[in-house]
Scaffold this motif. Sequence first.
Motif, PDB file in Angstrom:
ATOM      1  N   GLU A  81       0.825  -1.212   0.000  1.00 49.08           N
ATOM      2  CA  GLU A  81       0.000   0.000   0.000  1.00 49.08           C
ATOM      3  C   GLU A  81       0.862   1.267   0.000  1.00 49.08           C
ATOM      4  OE1 GLU A  81      -3.187   0.143  -0.349  1.00 49.08           O
ATOM      5  OE2 GLU A  81      -3.996  -1.770   0.292  1.00 49.08           O
ATOM      6  N   PRO A  82       0.318   2.386  -0.502  1.00 49.47           N
ATOM      7  CA  PRO A  82       1.079   3.632  -0.577  1.00 49.47           C
ATOM      8  C   PRO A  82       1.639   4.135   0.749  1.00 49.47           C
ATOM      9  CG  PRO A  82      -0.865   3.798  -1.932  1.00 49.47           C
ATOM     10  CD  PRO A  82      -0.990   2.509  -1.152  1.00 49.47           C
ATOM     11  N   SER A  83       1.000   3.852   1.848  1.00 48.73           N
ATOM     12  CA  SER A  83       1.455   4.366   3.142  1.00 48.73           C
ATOM     13  C   SER A  83       2.646   3.602   3.716  1.00 48.73           C
ATOM     14  CB  SER A  83       0.305   4.301   4.150  1.00 48.73           C
ATOM     15  OG  SER A  83      -0.090   2.948   4.341  1.00 48.73           O
ATOM     16  N   MET A  84       3.050   2.541   3.054  1.00 48.59           N
ATOM     17  CA  MET A  84       4.096   1.665   3.594  1.00 48.59           C
ATOM     18  C   MET A  84       5.497   2.086   3.152  1.00 48.59           C
ATOM     19  SD  MET A  84       2.074  -1.916   2.981  1.00 48.59           S
ATOM     20  CE  MET A  84       3.499  -2.879   3.454  1.00 48.59           C
ATOM     21  N   ASP A  85       6.481   1.595   3.875  1.00 46.06           N
ATOM     22  CA  ASP A  85       7.883   1.843   3.565  1.00 46.06           C
ATOM     23  C   ASP A  85       8.219   1.264   2.184  1.00 46.06           C
ATOM     24  OD1 ASP A  85      10.703   1.713   3.354  1.00 46.06           O
ATOM     25  OD2 ASP A  85      10.943   1.283   5.477  1.00 46.06           O
ATOM     26  N   PRO A  86       8.862   2.041   1.310  1.00 45.99           N
ATOM     27  CA  PRO A  86       9.217   1.540  -0.016  1.00 45.99           C
ATOM     28  C   PRO A  86      10.094   0.289   0.011  1.00 45.99           C
ATOM     29  CG  PRO A  86       9.468   3.907   0.052  1.00 45.99           C
ATOM     30  CD  PRO A  86       9.194   3.459   1.469  1.00 45.99           C
ATOM     31  N   ALA A  87      10.826   0.060   1.088  1.00 49.23           N
ATOM     32  CA  ALA A  87      11.720  -1.095   1.171  1.00 49.23           C
ATOM     33  C   ALA A  87      11.008  -2.366   1.649  1.00 49.23           C
ATOM     34  CB  ALA A  87      12.875  -0.787   2.112  1.00 49.23           C
ATOM     35  N   PHE A  88       9.725  -2.297   1.976  1.00 47.72           N
ATOM     36  CA  PHE A  88       8.998  -3.474   2.453  1.00 47.72           C
ATOM     37  C   PHE A  88       9.164  -4.622   1.460  1.00 47.72           C
ATOM     38  CE2 PHE A  88       5.032  -5.975   2.154  1.00 47.72           C
ATOM     39  CZ  PHE A  88       5.017  -6.538   3.419  1.00 47.72           C
ATOM     40  N   SER A  89       9.516  -5.816   1.985  1.00 41.98           N
ATOM     41  CA  SER A  89       9.738  -6.978   1.125  1.00 41.98           C
ATOM     42  C   SER A  89       8.682  -8.060   1.268  1.00 41.98           C
ATOM     43  CB  SER A  89      11.105  -7.602   1.409  1.00 41.98           C
ATOM     44  OG  SER A  89      12.122  -6.782   0.921  1.00 41.98           O
ATOM     45  N   PHE A  90       8.297  -8.375   2.522  1.00 42.30           N
ATOM     46  CA  PHE A  90       7.364  -9.472   2.721  1.00 42.30           C
ATOM     47  C   PHE A  90       6.792  -9.417   4.127  1.00 42.30           C
ATOM     48  CE2 PHE A  90       6.397 -13.766   4.196  1.00 42.30           C
ATOM     49  CZ  PHE A  90       5.482 -14.160   3.226  1.00 42.30           C
ATOM     50  N   GLY A  91       5.508  -9.721   4.229  1.00 45.87           N
ATOM     51  CA  GLY A  91       4.894  -9.805   5.547  1.00 45.87           C
ATOM     52  C   GLY A  91       3.412  -9.510   5.501  1.00 45.87           C
ATOM     53  N   TYR A  92       2.859  -9.289   6.692  1.00 49.06           N
ATOM     54  CA  TYR A  92       1.446  -8.941   6.804  1.00 49.06           C
ATOM     55  C   TYR A  92       1.262  -7.463   6.505  1.00 49.06           C
ATOM     56  CZ  TYR A  92       0.123 -13.361   8.913  1.00 49.06           C
ATOM     57  OH  TYR A  92      -0.133 -14.687   9.127  1.00 49.06           O
ATOM     58  N   VAL A  93       0.170  -7.154   5.814  1.00 48.30           N
ATOM     59  CA  VAL A  93      -0.144  -5.800   5.405  1.00 48.30           C
ATOM     60  C   VAL A  93      -1.592  -5.520   5.790  1.00 48.30           C
ATOM     61  CG1 VAL A  93      -0.466  -4.296   3.392  1.00 48.30           C
ATOM     62  CG2 VAL A  93       1.406  -5.958   3.430  1.00 48.30           C
ATOM     63  N   GLU A  94      -1.833  -4.380   6.417  1.00 48.59           N
ATOM     64  CA  GLU A  94      -3.213  -3.970   6.647  1.00 48.59           C
ATOM     65  C   GLU A  94      -3.686  -3.229   5.397  1.00 48.59           C
ATOM     66  OE1 GLU A  94      -6.015  -1.404   9.671  1.00 48.59           O
ATOM     67  OE2 GLU A  94      -4.100  -2.191  10.384  1.00 48.59           O
ATOM     68  N   LEU A  95      -4.773  -3.694   4.822  1.00 51.58           N
ATOM     69  CA  LEU A  95      -5.266  -3.095   3.580  1.00 51.58           C
ATOM     70  C   LEU A  95      -5.813  -1.699   3.839  1.00 51.58           C
ATOM     71  CD1 LEU A  95      -7.100  -6.070   1.847  1.00 51.58           C
ATOM     72  CD2 LEU A  95      -4.691  -5.415   1.744  1.00 51.58           C
ATOM     73  N   SER A  96      -5.557  -0.798   2.889  1.00 52.81           N
ATOM     74  CA  SER A  96      -6.053   0.566   2.987  1.00 52.81           C
ATOM     75  C   SER A  96      -7.560   0.587   2.753  1.00 52.81           C
ATOM     76  CB  SER A  96      -5.363   1.454   1.944  1.00 52.81           C
ATOM     77  OG  SER A  96      -5.817   1.113   0.645  1.00 52.81           O
ATOM     78  N   GLU A  97      -8.184   1.669   3.148  1.00 48.98           N
ATOM     79  CA  GLU A  97      -9.634   1.812   2.964  1.00 48.98           C
ATOM     80  C   GLU A  97      -9.999   1.737   1.479  1.00 48.98           C
ATOM     81  OE1 GLU A  97     -12.046   1.720   5.267  1.00 48.98           O
ATOM     82  OE2 GLU A  97     -10.408   1.363   6.675  1.00 48.98           O
ATOM     83  N   SER A  98      -9.201   2.372   0.615  1.00 47.91           N
ATOM     84  CA  SER A  98      -9.534   2.342  -0.814  1.00 47.91           C
ATOM     85  C   SER A  98      -9.406   0.941  -1.392  1.00 47.91           C
ATOM     86  CB  SER A  98      -8.675   3.342  -1.593  1.00 47.91           C
ATOM     87  OG  SER A  98      -7.309   3.027  -1.485  1.00 47.91           O
ATOM     88  N   THR A  99      -8.411   0.176  -0.953  1.00 45.09           N
ATOM     89  CA  THR A  99      -8.254  -1.192  -1.435  1.00 45.09           C
ATOM     90  C   THR A  99      -9.418  -2.054  -0.953  1.00 45.09           C
ATOM     91  OG1 THR A  99      -5.858  -0.998  -1.546  1.00 45.09           O
ATOM     92  CG2 THR A  99      -6.751  -3.230  -1.412  1.00 45.09           C
ATOM     93  N   LYS A 100      -9.780  -1.917   0.313  1.00 46.22           N
ATOM     94  CA  LYS A 100     -10.909  -2.692   0.849  1.00 46.22           C
ATOM     95  C   LYS A 100     -12.200  -2.347   0.113  1.00 46.22           C
ATOM     96  CE  LYS A 100     -10.175  -1.611   5.176  1.00 46.22           C
ATOM     97  NZ  LYS A 100     -10.272  -1.536   6.645  1.00 46.22           N
ATOM     98  N   LYS A 101     -12.391  -1.073  -0.196  1.00 50.78           N
ATOM     99  CA  LYS A 101     -13.595  -0.657  -0.934  1.00 50.78           C
ATOM    100  C   LYS A 101     -13.634  -1.315  -2.310  1.00 50.78           C
ATOM    101  CE  LYS A 101     -16.018   3.391  -2.670  1.00 50.78           C
ATOM    102  NZ  LYS A 101     -15.995   4.850  -2.840  1.00 50.78           N
TER     103      LYS A 101
END
Length: 137
Positions: free
Chosen positions: A49-69
């Motif tokens: 998601e856009p709010s996450m660190d650009p270096a994120f490689s793998f793991g659990y992600v909380e979905l943004s409101e727009s993605t959930k919609k």
Amino acid sequence: MTAVPYSIGIFEKQLPSFKQQIQFIEETPHYADLGILGLGTNGHVAFHEPSMDPAFSFGYVELSESTKKNLHVEGAVEAVSYGVGAFLRTKALLLLISGSNKRGVFESIKAGRDDIPAVWLTSHEQLHVYVDKSSVG
């Protein structure tokens, strides 16, 4: 977390015949030769998601409101996902941009907005982008 992560659930729902082929990755991820990614309407790739660190490689992600919609899900939803940090380690990337609802984010990519994950992929030497006509406008 005892619930099935949303990304696994998507495969079970949309591609039930592939259910037995799904493997949950618990260790350090292995990087692929080719990453094939779709573009989300907010610029996310996979569930990075856009709010996450650009270096994120793998793991659990909380979905943004727009993605959930866009996925028609409610409440706090987590997904298991690779991120741009992993995708940049592949030998090649294919980014698929399809649908008229992607026009705005496609314009943002062309403008080089640095706050969306799809733009972070542009540093990959072997990034190939497929854009259908409906996304261009």
